[in-house]
Design a protein around this motif. Structure first.
Motif, PDB file in Angstrom:
ATOM      1  N   PHE A 226      22.891   5.323  12.251  1.00 13.32           N
ATOM      2  CA  PHE A 226      21.886   5.743  11.282  1.00 13.32           C
ATOM      3  C   PHE A 226      20.482   5.587  11.865  1.00 13.32           C
ATOM      4  O   PHE A 226      20.279   4.856  12.831  1.00 13.32           O
ATOM      5  CB  PHE A 226      22.009   4.933   9.992  1.00 13.32           C
ATOM      6  N   GLU A 227      19.539   6.274  11.247  1.00 12.67           N
ATOM      7  CA  GLU A 227      18.151   6.202  11.709  1.00 12.67           C
ATOM      8  C   GLU A 227      17.635   4.766  11.687  1.00 12.67           C
ATOM      9  O   GLU A 227      17.776   4.064  10.687  1.00 12.67           O
ATOM     10  CB  GLU A 227      17.248   7.066  10.814  1.00 12.67           C
ATOM     11  N   THR A 228      17.039   4.363  12.820  1.00 12.99           N
ATOM     12  CA  THR A 228      16.492   3.015  12.937  1.00 12.99           C
ATOM     13  C   THR A 228      15.124   3.090  13.592  1.00 12.99           C
ATOM     14  O   THR A 228      14.955   3.756  14.608  1.00 12.99           O
ATOM     15  CB  THR A 228      17.416   2.119  13.783  1.00 12.99           C
ATOM     16  N   PHE A 229      14.140   2.409  13.007  1.00 11.83           N
ATOM     17  CA  PHE A 229      12.792   2.382  13.591  1.00 11.83           C
ATOM     18  C   PHE A 229      12.796   1.516  14.848  1.00 11.83           C
ATOM     19  O   PHE A 229      13.256   0.378  14.831  1.00 11.83           O
ATOM     20  CB  PHE A 229      11.776   1.831  12.590  1.00 11.83           C
ATOM     21  N   LYS A 230      12.277   2.076  15.945  1.00 11.94           N
ATOM     22  CA  LYS A 230      12.223   1.358  17.214  1.00 11.94           C
ATOM     23  C   LYS A 230      10.804   1.188  17.732  1.00 11.94           C
ATOM     24  O   LYS A 230      10.557   0.333  18.578  1.00 11.94           O
ATOM     25  CB  LYS A 230      13.051   2.110  18.272  1.00 11.94           C
ATOM     26  N   ASN A 231       9.869   1.995  17.252  1.00  6.17           N
ATOM     27  CA  ASN A 231       8.505   1.931  17.785  1.00  6.17           C
ATOM     28  C   ASN A 231       7.537   2.459  16.746  1.00  6.17           C
ATOM     29  O   ASN A 231       7.853   3.413  16.017  1.00  6.17           O
ATOM     30  CB  ASN A 231       8.417   2.750  19.084  1.00  6.17           C
ATOM     31  N   VAL A 232       6.362   1.841  16.670  1.00  8.96           N
ATOM     32  CA  VAL A 232       5.287   2.314  15.787  1.00  8.96           C
ATOM     33  C   VAL A 232       3.994   2.304  16.589  1.00  8.96           C
ATOM     34  O   VAL A 232       3.660   1.295  17.229  1.00  8.96           O
ATOM     35  CB  VAL A 232       5.142   1.429  14.535  1.00  8.96           C
ATOM     36  N   ASP A 233       3.275   3.421  16.575  1.00  8.84           N
ATOM     37  CA  ASP A 233       2.005   3.512  17.289  1.00  8.84           C
ATOM     38  C   ASP A 233       0.964   4.107  16.353  1.00  8.84           C
ATOM     39  O   ASP A 233       1.290   4.921  15.474  1.00  8.84           O
ATOM     40  CB  ASP A 233       2.159   4.388  18.546  1.00  8.84           C
ATOM     41  N   TYR A 234      -0.284   3.693  16.542  1.00  7.29           N
ATOM     42  CA  TYR A 234      -1.381   4.196  15.712  1.00  7.29           C
ATOM     43  C   TYR A 234      -2.382   4.934  16.575  1.00  7.29           C
ATOM     44  O   TYR A 234      -2.869   4.400  17.570  1.00  7.29           O
ATOM     45  CB  TYR A 234      -2.073   3.028  14.988  1.00  7.29           C
TER      46      TYR A 234
ATOM     47  N   VAL B 264      15.595   6.311  15.993  1.00  6.61           N
ATOM     48  CA  VAL B 264      16.692   6.569  16.920  1.00  6.61           C
ATOM     49  C   VAL B 264      18.010   6.554  16.168  1.00  6.61           C
ATOM     50  O   VAL B 264      18.248   5.699  15.311  1.00  6.61           O
ATOM     51  CB  VAL B 264      16.723   5.516  18.056  1.00  6.61           C
ATOM     52  N   THR B 265      18.867   7.536  16.496  1.00 16.45           N
ATOM     53  CA  THR B 265      20.217   7.627  15.947  1.00 16.45           C
ATOM     54  C   THR B 265      21.193   7.808  17.091  1.00 16.45           C
ATOM     55  O   THR B 265      20.933   8.590  18.009  1.00 16.45           O
ATOM     56  CB  THR B 265      20.339   8.798  14.966  1.00 16.45           C
ATOM     57  N   GLN B 266      22.304   7.085  17.062  1.00 20.10           N
ATOM     58  CA  GLN B 266      23.318   7.216  18.105  1.00 20.10           C
ATOM     59  C   GLN B 266      24.183   8.438  17.823  1.00 20.10           C
ATOM     60  O   GLN B 266      24.699   8.611  16.724  1.00 20.10           O
ATOM     61  CB  GLN B 266      24.190   5.961  18.162  1.00 20.10           C
TER      62      GLN B 266
ATOM     63  N   ASP C 198       0.844  -1.191   0.000  1.00 14.90           N
ATOM     64  CA  ASP C 198       0.000   0.000   0.000  1.00 14.90           C
ATOM     65  C   ASP C 198       0.883   1.247   0.000  1.00 14.90           C
ATOM     66  O   ASP C 198       0.710   2.140  -0.811  1.00 14.90           O
ATOM     67  CB  ASP C 198      -0.915  -0.015   1.220  1.00 14.90           C
ATOM     68  N   PHE C 199       1.850   1.283   0.920  1.00  9.08           N
ATOM     69  CA  PHE C 199       2.886   2.329   0.905  1.00  9.08           C
ATOM     70  C   PHE C 199       4.047   1.872   1.775  1.00  9.08           C
ATOM     71  O   PHE C 199       3.928   0.941   2.565  1.00  9.08           O
ATOM     72  CB  PHE C 199       2.348   3.690   1.361  1.00  9.08           C
ATOM     73  N   ILE C 200       5.187   2.541   1.600  1.00 10.21           N
ATOM     74  CA  ILE C 200       6.409   2.219   2.335  1.00 10.21           C
ATOM     75  C   ILE C 200       6.928   3.489   2.995  1.00 10.21           C
ATOM     76  O   ILE C 200       6.953   4.560   2.391  1.00 10.21           O
ATOM     77  CB  ILE C 200       7.491   1.637   1.400  1.00 10.21           C
ATOM     78  N   ILE C 201       7.336   3.355   4.257  1.00  8.46           N
ATOM     79  CA  ILE C 201       7.993   4.440   4.986  1.00  8.46           C
ATOM     80  C   ILE C 201       9.438   4.015   5.211  1.00  8.46           C
ATOM     81  O   ILE C 201       9.695   2.943   5.769  1.00  8.46           O
ATOM     82  CB  ILE C 201       7.297   4.720   6.328  1.00  8.46           C
ATOM     83  N   GLN C 202      10.373   4.837   4.783  1.00  7.83           N
ATOM     84  CA  GLN C 202      11.775   4.482   4.879  1.00  7.83           C
ATOM     85  C   GLN C 202      12.527   5.447   5.793  1.00  7.83           C
ATOM     86  O   GLN C 202      12.236   6.644   5.828  1.00  7.83           O
ATOM     87  CB  GLN C 202      12.430   4.469   3.501  1.00  7.83           C
ATOM     88  N   ALA C 203      13.496   4.892   6.520  1.00  9.22           N
ATOM     89  CA  ALA C 203      14.373   5.717   7.344  1.00  9.22           C
ATOM     90  C   ALA C 203      15.427   6.375   6.457  1.00  9.22           C
ATOM     91  O   ALA C 203      15.764   5.861   5.379  1.00  9.22           O
ATOM     92  CB  ALA C 203      15.042   4.872   8.422  1.00  9.22           C
ATOM     93  N   ARG C 204      15.933   7.500   6.919  1.00  8.93           N
ATOM     94  CA  ARG C 204      16.955   8.211   6.155  1.00  8.93           C
ATOM     95  C   ARG C 204      18.288   7.504   6.336  1.00  8.93           C
ATOM     96  O   ARG C 204      18.796   7.347   7.434  1.00  8.93           O
ATOM     97  CB  ARG C 204      17.051   9.669   6.628  1.00  8.93           C
ATOM     98  N   ARG C 205      18.860   7.062   5.235  1.00  8.07           N
ATOM     99  CA  ARG C 205      20.106   6.298   5.271  1.00  8.07           C
ATOM    100  C   ARG C 205      21.120   6.851   4.275  1.00  8.07           C
ATOM    101  O   ARG C 205      20.758   7.289   3.189  1.00  8.07           O
ATOM    102  CB  ARG C 205      19.837   4.826   4.955  1.00  8.07           C
TER     103      ARG C 205
END
Length: 534
Positions: A420-428, A440-442, A383-390
């Protein structure tokens, strides 16, 4: 069909003029539409307003934050969370171990006036199921469960309708352990209707009936779910079990004669008798073998998600039709993640039938499409894709040590590389129809987190907000997005739990420019970090 686009001012004028329907649902939907428009404005942001620490786990549910094993409750409906109530201190046997927030049903006639308010269904350490007022903490009802086992968990069987109270696993007597005989009783399940509180029944899960490999069980949406150590998951009709094996109906606070004795149902020490005794294996509705007994059912038409029961298949998800176990076209989803933490997948909670697949670098929102063929197969599409900035990080696959030894690396970069940006949580957020993600980025030995809002229908980016506190990826976190409030609960070292609350604020374009020019965000961050150090 054309959708009417109105700005906030127009909606407010219509509301004040009484142009909306008198129905409470219509007015509420319009109010949420106004709130969504305000949140999506460029000048709207979230401001940190409150922090509190605790030595006990912290829970959040529907605008309420619970501390000290649900003993104190703070309300988030005001600009700054305030104490709603605090229950007097009690001994450790009376502390609350698990709880659910129960809302008042709409359009139903209830026996008591207290039933019309929100309440907390709580399970205490000494096996009492207690219903407390969610606004005052006053005890409204108490039901004693049993003296035969230790009850530990309470979950929804059907949201806001039926609860299941599950016992801990029952250990066999010392004599059976010494003689080598096997203890067959695994656990007890007690099922209750809520508002008004009434008992459906108590049943035992016995290995003699369901097999020696049974490891866990629960009841959900009218189905008894039995899990086995082999990965096998079996589903049984709970209504059929009640009809077939219920020995006697029970009424709370009524006298009952049971096993040559009598007592008050729900009273101490009589409790709730085990009135559902399964004497033979019920007919199986559905069964599947899955890795770690992981199984999810949802979508439209009905599908289920599982991983083949092999360790080599971990991270590979099969989306199959419930009617014939056939894998949907393009139904094998594999992100091929090269990461320390595995990806996860679930049916979208917005009841659209879509599937959310979350990996460290991207979020795939999938949909099921009927192929309109004779066999009724479905196609899984994006349906769609959400990508982290890499940014690509080039690491040599072959390196030579100072001693001349050649070292070959299997991969050049982890997908969850902390740099680099990493997805750690998704809430609706169901009322605003928005997806909220934590990336999250270190940076400088600390995890820097930002909260990003996306349109739930097409995945378009709405806005990104930085979180002031650091995000330590080695500890557990929970993030809740609820209308105009963001709640972040984290576990710190030495079992210290901390809660951060953000509130939505609306500013003018001039204030936004001035804030960016003066670096106010960085000063707030520094001030917050100094408070943490203190």
């Amino acid at each position: 069909m054309r959708t009417e686009e109105c700005n906030v001012c127009t909606l407010l004028i219509k509301r004040s003029s009484g142009l909306f329907s008198n129905g409470a649902g219509t007015i509420n939907r319009k109010n949420l539409k106004i709130l969504r428009k305000l949140l999506c404005q460029d000048t709207t942001t979230f401001k940190w307003v409150w922090t509190k620490q605790s030595k006990c786990p912290i829970a959040y549910e529907r605008g309420r934050i619970y501390f000290d094993n649900y003993r104190s409750c703070f309300s988030c409906t005001t600009s700054v969370p305030g104490l709603l109530y605090e229950i007097p201190k009690c001994n450790r046997m009376e502390k609350i171990e698990d709880a659910l927030l129960c809302e008042c049903p709409v359009g139903e006639t209830l026996p008591r006036h207290s039933d019309y308010g929100a309440s907390l269904i709580a399970l205490t350490a000494n096996n009492w199921l207690v219903r407390l007022s969610a606004n005052t903490g006053e005890v409204l009802e108490k039901v004693y469960l049993s003296s035969d086992c230790k009850f530990r968990y309470v979950t929804w069987e059907a949201a806001q309708e039926t609860v299941v109270v599950k016992s801990a696993h029952i250990k066999g007597p010392a004599r059976s352990t010494q003689t080598g005989s096997q203890h067959s009783l695994l656990l007890y399940l007690a099922v209750f209707k809520v508002l008004p509180l009434s008992v459906v029944g108590m049943l035992e899960i016995n290995k003699k009936i369901f097999g020696n490999t049974v490891t866990d069980a629960t009841v959900s949406h009218g189905v008894l779910i039995i899990m086995h150590s082999t990965g096998l998951v079996r589903l049984y009709s709970f209504q059929w079990i009640i009809h077939q094996f219920m020995e006697k109906e029970l009424n709370l606070r009524q006298e009952c004669i049971w096993n040559f004795g009598n007592g008050i149902v729900g009273g101490y020490p009589f409790g709730i008798p085990c009135n559902i005794r399964i004497t033979e294996s019920p007919p199986v509705l559905f069964e599947v073998s899955s890795l770690e007994s992981a199984l999810q059912i949802g979508g439209y038409p009905w599908h289920y998600i599982m991983t083949p029961n092999k360790k080599t298949e971990k991270g590979i998800y099969h989306i199959c039709a419930l009617k014939d176990n056939k894998v949907a076209t393009n139904g094998i989803q594999d992100m091929q993640c090269c990461s320390l933490e595995s990806d996860w997948i679930y049916f979208h909670p917005d009841e659209s039938g879509r599937i959310v697949h979350v990996g460290p670098t991207q979020i795939n929102v999938l949909k099921l499409t009927d192929l309109q063929n004779e066999s009724g197969d479905c196609l899984v599409t994006e349906d769609f894709i959400i990508q982290a900035r890499r940014e690509p990080k080039v690491n040599p696959l072959v390196t030579v040590t100072t001693s001349g030894r050649v070292v070959k690396t299997r991969f050049s970069q982890l997908d969850d590389d902390p740099e680099f940006e990493t997805f750690k949580n998704v809430d609706y957020e169901d009322e605003l129809d928005l997806l909220a993600t934590v990336k999250v980025t270190q940076a400088e030995m600390e995890g820097v987190a930002c909260l990003t809002f996306y349109n739930n229908q097409n995945g378009s980016l709405i806005k990104t907000l930085p979180l002031l506190e650091s995000w330590d990826v080695t500890y557990s976190h929970g993030l809740f997005f609820d209308r105009d409030t963001i709640v972040h609960i984290e576990q710190k070292p030495n079992r210290i739990f901390c809660c951060y609350v953000y509130k939505m604020i609306c500013g003018t374009p001039e204030e936004e420019k001035e804030s960016k020019r003066s670096g106010r965000r960085s000063s707030l961050y520094c001030a917050k970090r100094s408070l943490d150090l203190k």
